[in-house]
Design an enzyme around this catalytic site. Structure first.
Site, PDB file in Angstrom:
ATOM      1  N   CYS A 141       0.934  -1.136  -0.393  1.00 36.38           N
ATOM      2  CA  CYS A 141       0.592   0.156   0.723  1.00 36.38           C
ATOM      3  C   CYS A 141       0.648   1.236   0.080  1.00 36.38           C
ATOM      4  O   CYS A 141       0.323   2.323  -0.784  1.00 36.38           O
ATOM      5  CB  CYS A 141      -0.805  -0.116   1.249  1.00 36.38           C
ATOM      6  SG  CYS A 141      -1.572  -1.265   1.322  1.00 36.38           S
ATOM      7  N   ARG A 191      -7.772  -4.708  -2.712  1.00 34.53           N
ATOM      8  CA  ARG A 191      -7.250  -3.212  -3.739  1.00 34.53           C
ATOM      9  C   ARG A 191      -8.424  -3.315  -5.274  1.00 34.53           C
ATOM     10  O   ARG A 191      -8.092  -3.967  -5.848  1.00 34.53           O
ATOM     11  CB  ARG A 191      -5.938  -3.893  -4.470  1.00 34.53           C
ATOM     12  CG  ARG A 191      -4.796  -3.666  -3.416  1.00 34.53           C
ATOM     13  CD  ARG A 191      -3.520  -4.188  -3.666  1.00 34.53           C
ATOM     14  NE  ARG A 191      -2.611  -4.446  -2.754  1.00 34.53           N
ATOM     15  CZ  ARG A 191      -2.571  -3.604  -2.169  1.00 34.53           C
ATOM     16  NH1 ARG A 191      -2.792  -2.432  -1.615  1.00 34.53           N
ATOM     17  NH2 ARG A 191      -1.130  -4.396  -0.329  1.00 34.53           N
TER      18      ARG A 191
HETATM   19  C1  BEZ Z   1       0.416  -4.648   2.278  1.00 32.34           C
HETATM   20  O1  BEZ Z   1       1.409  -5.114   1.571  1.00 32.34           O
HETATM   21  O2  BEZ Z   1       0.445  -3.366   1.669  1.00 32.34           O
HETATM   22  C2  BEZ Z   1      -0.178  -5.804   2.333  1.00 32.34           C
HETATM   23  C3  BEZ Z   1       0.106  -7.116   2.068  1.00 32.34           C
HETATM   24  C4  BEZ Z   1      -1.023  -8.304   2.368  1.00 32.34           C
HETATM   25  C5  BEZ Z   1      -2.121  -8.416   3.176  1.00 32.34           C
HETATM   26  C6  BEZ Z   1      -1.887  -7.047   3.842  1.00 32.34           C
HETATM   27  C7  BEZ Z   1      -1.563  -5.087   2.801  1.00 32.34           C
END
Ligand code: BEZ
Length: 242
Positions: A52, A134
């Protein structure tokens, strides 16, 4: 056993569900606060997560390209305003690719009670019950959902593709054409297939040679990037002066 929850997801062509939300830029009444503008409403799983963070920095780096297309960004996750603010403060101290000390200026919605996430079908229960996937909703100036994209938690989005899709939608609206596979601004566009015998005969004979007729149902037309840019930017600057 995991309990399945079914949310009614909005579909392409639907009116964007309304909401009033607290955001990092103040209260937002959606979509009425954005009337006359395109909006990219997107969700991300959580604050202080690595993928993110790369997405936020990338999106912010493109914010002026989106503004030039009369388009605003709004982010959402299941988190508090305090969490969102702490995260964007931390982002200011990072370097990612060529970007350093990036200040996130688009609003991030506090959706702690998951009301908006549920309205928009951003929670996919087998992926997570409390982290939004997402999701990307491209919403037009009339508040109509024109594109929906979903990516899983672990896959960062391609923001050039989001921009390409937005330009394709705006090109369709401005020129009444469709855009073929892998289209980029400047590539040939697709004109509608004939729907009457007269149109069909005219298309096959293609006397004025303005089209590249591959088959009666597939015809391409030149549309330069400068024509697109001029029309889309004129439209968006007309909006700004109002
Ligand atoms: C992230 O790195 O943004 C992420 C990865 C896995 C689950 C939730 C967020």
């Amino acid at each position: 056993m995991q309990e399945d929850t079914i949310f009614q997801m909005p579909l392409i062509g639907d009116k964007a569900p309304e909401f009033v939300a607290n955001t990092t830029n103040g209260v937002v009444k959606f979509p009425s606060d954005y009337a006359g503008k395109w909006v990219i409403l997107f969700s991300h799983p959580a604050d202080f997560t690595p993928v993110c963070t790369t997405e936020f920095i990338t999106f912010q780096s493109m914010i002026n390209e989106f503004k030039d297309l009369n388009t605003e960004l709004i982010g959402l996750s299941v988190g508090t305003l305090t969490g969102h603010l702490a995260w964007i403060e931390a982002i200011k101290n990072l370097t990612y690719r060529d970007w350093t000390n990036v200040e996130i200026t688009f609003p991030i919605i506090d959706d702690m009670n998951m009301e908006i996430a549920k309205k928009y079908g951003m929670l996919h229960s087998h992926e997570s019950n409390n982290k939004t996937v997402r999701a990307v909703f491209i919403i037009d100036p009339n508040g109509i959902i024109r594109t929906i994209l979903y990516y899983p938690l672990t896959t960062g989005r391609n923001f050039e593709e989001i921009k390409r899709t937005l330009i394709a939608l705006q090109t369709t609206d401005a020129f009444g054409v469709s855009t073929p596979a892998d289209w980029q601004p400047g590539d040939d566009v697709v004109v509608a297939a004939p729907s009457t015998v007269n149109e069909l005969n005219k298309r096959i004979s293609n006397k004025d040679k303005t089209l590249d007729v591959k088959a009666w149902f597939l015809s391409l037309q030149k549309l330069s990037e400068s024509e697109i840019t001029e029309k889309l930017h004129k439209k968006s600057s007309n909006k700004k002066t109002k």
